[in-house]
Design an enzyme around this catalytic site. Structure first.
Site, PDB file in Angstrom:
ATOM      1  N   TYR A   1     -26.196  34.816  17.437  1.00  0.00           N
ATOM      2  CA  TYR A   1     -26.572  34.112  16.490  1.00  0.00           C
ATOM      3  C   TYR A   1     -28.066  33.402  16.994  1.00  0.00           C
ATOM      4  O   TYR A   1     -28.344  32.331  16.367  1.00  0.00           O
ATOM      5  CB  TYR A   1     -25.622  32.767  16.581  1.00  0.00           C
ATOM      6  CG  TYR A   1     -24.226  32.998  15.738  1.00  0.00           C
ATOM      7  CD1 TYR A   1     -24.671  33.160  14.140  1.00  0.00           C
ATOM      8  CD2 TYR A   1     -22.986  33.050  16.152  1.00  0.00           C
ATOM      9  CE1 TYR A   1     -23.239  33.286  13.591  1.00  0.00           C
ATOM     10  CE2 TYR A   1     -22.013  33.689  15.351  1.00  0.00           C
ATOM     11  CZ  TYR A   1     -22.018  33.534  13.882  1.00  0.00           C
ATOM     12  OH  TYR A   1     -20.944  34.025  13.195  1.00  0.00           O
TER      13      TYR A   1
ATOM     14  N   PHE B   1     -26.611  22.780  14.726  1.00  0.00           N
ATOM     15  CA  PHE B   1     -25.189  23.084  15.072  1.00  0.00           C
ATOM     16  C   PHE B   1     -25.137  24.392  15.976  1.00  0.00           C
ATOM     17  O   PHE B   1     -23.986  24.780  16.085  1.00  0.00           O
ATOM     18  CB  PHE B   1     -24.293  23.443  13.709  1.00  0.00           C
ATOM     19  CG  PHE B   1     -24.941  24.355  12.862  1.00  0.00           C
ATOM     20  CD1 PHE B   1     -24.864  25.894  13.008  1.00  0.00           C
ATOM     21  CD2 PHE B   1     -25.745  23.906  11.747  1.00  0.00           C
ATOM     22  CE1 PHE B   1     -25.214  26.744  12.074  1.00  0.00           C
ATOM     23  CE2 PHE B   1     -26.250  24.823  10.871  1.00  0.00           C
ATOM     24  CZ  PHE B   1     -26.095  26.531  11.039  1.00  0.00           C
TER      25      PHE B   1
ATOM     26  N   THR C   1     -20.568  28.890   2.245  1.00  0.00           N
ATOM     27  CA  THR C   1     -20.548  28.691   3.885  1.00  0.00           C
ATOM     28  C   THR C   1     -19.320  27.190   4.208  1.00  0.00           C
ATOM     29  O   THR C   1     -18.559  27.319   4.707  1.00  0.00           O
ATOM     30  CB  THR C   1     -21.832  28.365   4.374  1.00  0.00           C
ATOM     31  OG1 THR C   1     -22.665  29.242   3.995  1.00  0.00           O
ATOM     32  CG2 THR C   1     -21.748  27.944   5.704  1.00  0.00           C
TER      33      THR C   1
ATOM     34  N   ARG D   1     -20.444  38.907   0.082  1.00  0.00           N
ATOM     35  CA  ARG D   1     -20.828  37.365  -0.054  1.00  0.00           C
ATOM     36  C   ARG D   1     -20.211  36.767  -1.193  1.00  0.00           C
ATOM     37  O   ARG D   1     -19.644  35.423  -0.686  1.00  0.00           O
ATOM     38  CB  ARG D   1     -22.244  36.962   0.409  1.00  0.00           C
ATOM     39  CG  ARG D   1     -22.858  37.417   1.800  1.00  0.00           C
ATOM     40  CD  ARG D   1     -24.262  37.024   1.965  1.00  0.00           C
ATOM     41  NE  ARG D   1     -24.554  35.662   2.108  1.00  0.00           N
ATOM     42  CZ  ARG D   1     -24.620  34.794   2.986  1.00  0.00           C
ATOM     43  NH1 ARG D   1     -24.019  35.399   4.351  1.00  0.00           N
ATOM     44  NH2 ARG D   1     -24.953  33.656   3.037  1.00  0.00           N
TER      45      ARG D   1
ATOM     46  N   ARG E   1     -12.912  32.180   1.868  1.00  0.00           N
ATOM     47  CA  ARG E   1     -13.013  30.817   2.440  1.00  0.00           C
ATOM     48  C   ARG E   1     -12.347  29.774   1.779  1.00  0.00           C
ATOM     49  O   ARG E   1     -11.858  28.871   2.526  1.00  0.00           O
ATOM     50  CB  ARG E   1     -14.574  30.689   2.645  1.00  0.00           C
ATOM     51  CG  ARG E   1     -15.320  31.504   3.768  1.00  0.00           C
ATOM     52  CD  ARG E   1     -16.627  31.318   3.758  1.00  0.00           C
ATOM     53  NE  ARG E   1     -17.548  31.662   4.887  1.00  0.00           N
ATOM     54  CZ  ARG E   1     -18.812  32.237   5.167  1.00  0.00           C
ATOM     55  NH1 ARG E   1     -19.451  31.894   4.060  1.00  0.00           N
ATOM     56  NH2 ARG E   1     -19.102  32.472   6.010  1.00  0.00           N
TER      57      ARG E   1
ATOM     58  N   ASN F   1     -15.045  28.688   9.417  1.00  0.00           N
ATOM     59  CA  ASN F   1     -14.883  29.000   7.943  1.00  0.00           C
ATOM     60  C   ASN F   1     -14.479  30.650   7.740  1.00  0.00           C
ATOM     61  O   ASN F   1     -14.738  31.067   6.809  1.00  0.00           O
ATOM     62  CB  ASN F   1     -16.430  28.779   7.426  1.00  0.00           C
ATOM     63  CG  ASN F   1     -17.568  29.526   7.963  1.00  0.00           C
ATOM     64  OD1 ASN F   1     -17.016  30.132   8.822  1.00  0.00           O
ATOM     65  ND2 ASN F   1     -18.533  29.425   7.279  1.00  0.00           N
TER      66      ASN F   1
ATOM     67  N   HIS G   1     -17.430  35.908   8.558  1.00  0.00           N
ATOM     68  CA  HIS G   1     -18.954  35.992   8.327  1.00  0.00           C
ATOM     69  C   HIS G   1     -19.007  37.249   7.339  1.00  0.00           C
ATOM     70  O   HIS G   1     -18.428  38.174   7.756  1.00  0.00           O
ATOM     71  CB  HIS G   1     -19.245  36.341   9.983  1.00  0.00           C
ATOM     72  CG  HIS G   1     -20.688  36.942   9.953  1.00  0.00           C
ATOM     73  ND1 HIS G   1     -21.673  36.235   9.840  1.00  0.00           N
ATOM     74  CD2 HIS G   1     -21.317  38.084  10.101  1.00  0.00           C
ATOM     75  CE1 HIS G   1     -22.961  36.964   9.933  1.00  0.00           C
ATOM     76  NE2 HIS G   1     -22.608  38.255  10.007  1.00  0.00           N
TER      77      HIS G   1
HETATM   78  P1  GTP Z   1     -22.013  33.519   8.211  1.00  0.00           P
HETATM   79  O1  GTP Z   1     -21.704  34.669   7.297  1.00  0.00           O
HETATM   80  O2  GTP Z   1     -21.077  33.163   9.200  1.00  0.00           O
HETATM   81  O3  GTP Z   1     -23.538  33.686   8.576  1.00  0.00           O
HETATM   82  O4  GTP Z   1     -22.267  32.089   7.198  1.00  0.00           O
HETATM   83  P2  GTP Z   1     -23.347  31.754   6.247  1.00  0.00           P
HETATM   84  O5  GTP Z   1     -24.418  32.908   5.866  1.00  0.00           O
HETATM   85  O6  GTP Z   1     -22.550  31.363   4.796  1.00  0.00           O
HETATM   86  O7  GTP Z   1     -23.908  30.461   6.702  1.00  0.00           O
HETATM   87  P3  GTP Z   1     -25.208  30.365   7.916  1.00  0.00           P
HETATM   88  O8  GTP Z   1     -25.651  31.608   8.113  1.00  0.00           O
HETATM   89  O9  GTP Z   1     -26.095  29.286   7.283  1.00  0.00           O
HETATM   90  O10 GTP Z   1     -24.390  29.820   9.139  1.00  0.00           O
HETATM   91  C1  GTP Z   1     -24.063  30.416  10.046  1.00  0.00           C
HETATM   92  C2  GTP Z   1     -22.350  29.795  10.552  1.00  0.00           C
HETATM   93  O11 GTP Z   1     -22.960  28.694  11.053  1.00  0.00           O
HETATM   94  C3  GTP Z   1     -21.637  29.439   9.163  1.00  0.00           C
HETATM   95  O12 GTP Z   1     -20.707  30.574   8.844  1.00  0.00           O
HETATM   96  C4  GTP Z   1     -20.778  28.306  10.113  1.00  0.00           C
HETATM   97  O13 GTP Z   1     -19.816  29.028  11.009  1.00  0.00           O
HETATM   98  C5  GTP Z   1     -21.707  27.775  11.020  1.00  0.00           C
HETATM   99  N1  GTP Z   1     -22.235  26.446  10.223  1.00  0.00           N
HETATM  100  C6  GTP Z   1     -23.174  26.494   9.360  1.00  0.00           C
HETATM  101  N2  GTP Z   1     -23.437  25.125   9.058  1.00  0.00           N
HETATM  102  C7  GTP Z   1     -22.741  24.418  10.031  1.00  0.00           C
HETATM  103  C8  GTP Z   1     -22.754  22.932  10.230  1.00  0.00           C
HETATM  104  O14 GTP Z   1     -23.247  22.197   9.542  1.00  0.00           O
HETATM  105  N3  GTP Z   1     -21.911  22.800  11.360  1.00  0.00           N
HETATM  106  C9  GTP Z   1     -21.503  23.450  12.070  1.00  0.00           C
HETATM  107  N4  GTP Z   1     -20.744  23.126  13.079  1.00  0.00           N
HETATM  108  N5  GTP Z   1     -21.084  24.933  11.767  1.00  0.00           N
HETATM  109  C10 GTP Z   1     -22.009  25.244  10.734  1.00  0.00           C
HETATM  110 MG    MG Z   2     -25.299  33.822   7.742  1.00  0.00          MG
END
Ligand code: GTP
Ligand code: MG
Length: 137
Positions: free
Chosen positions: A49, A57, A91, A85, A102, A112, A115
């Protein structure tokens, strides 16, 4: 691109939802190229990450993603990244469309359930993080 990368996250594995989630993925027409049951170390989660390291976060995300076992997989289908997706939904599960993974299985924006890679380039990078050539079929 025809491949994406996924992880069924610790909350979904811990709640016993991994089988139902994998079934929904297969029913949606994705083929498994590679699959493993594993657990990220703190260092693994930080590296995986790293793109999010400036986000507020990041610490919570790393702690959560290393908190229990996950399933990691490379999946194949036409238009894999975008279609996957759509299948997993927003998310934040409160905003995820009806019937998405989700919406069905996630507990919160942090826990959630699943990924999905956000680009063909990241799908390749993420798949390479977990799998050698010999583990792909
Ligand atoms: P991924 O498929 O897991 O990458 O999710 P995404 O692409 O829909 O979201 P993004 O890449 O923006 O964020 C990665 C991950 O960070 C998310 O899937 C969540 O698990 C976590 N995350 C995102 N926003 C928040 C937040 O506001 N608080 C916390 N604690 N975790 C967050
Ligand atoms: Mg992501």
């Amino acid at each position: 691109g025809n491949r994406t990368f996924t992880m069924i996250k610790p909350d979904a594995v811990g709640n016993g939802h991994a089988g139902k989630i994998l079934d929904q993925i297969l029913e949606a027409g994705f083929r498994v190229v590679a699959l493993k049951y594993t657990q990220l170390t703190d260092a693994d989660a930080k590296a995986f990450y790293a793109v999010h390291k400036e986000r507020p976060f990041y610490g919570e995300l790393v702690e959560y993603m290393s908190s229990g076992p996950i399933y990691a997989a490379i999946l194949e289908k036409d238009n894999a990244v975008a279609d996957f997706r759509t299948l997993i939904g927003a998310t934040n599960p409160a905003e995820a469309a009806e019937g998405t993974i989700r919406q069905r299985f996630a507990e919160s924006i942090a826990a959630n359930a699943i990924h999905g890679s956000d680009s063909d380039e990241n799908a390749a990078i993420e798949g390479n993080f977990f799998f050698s050539e010999r583990e792909r079929h």
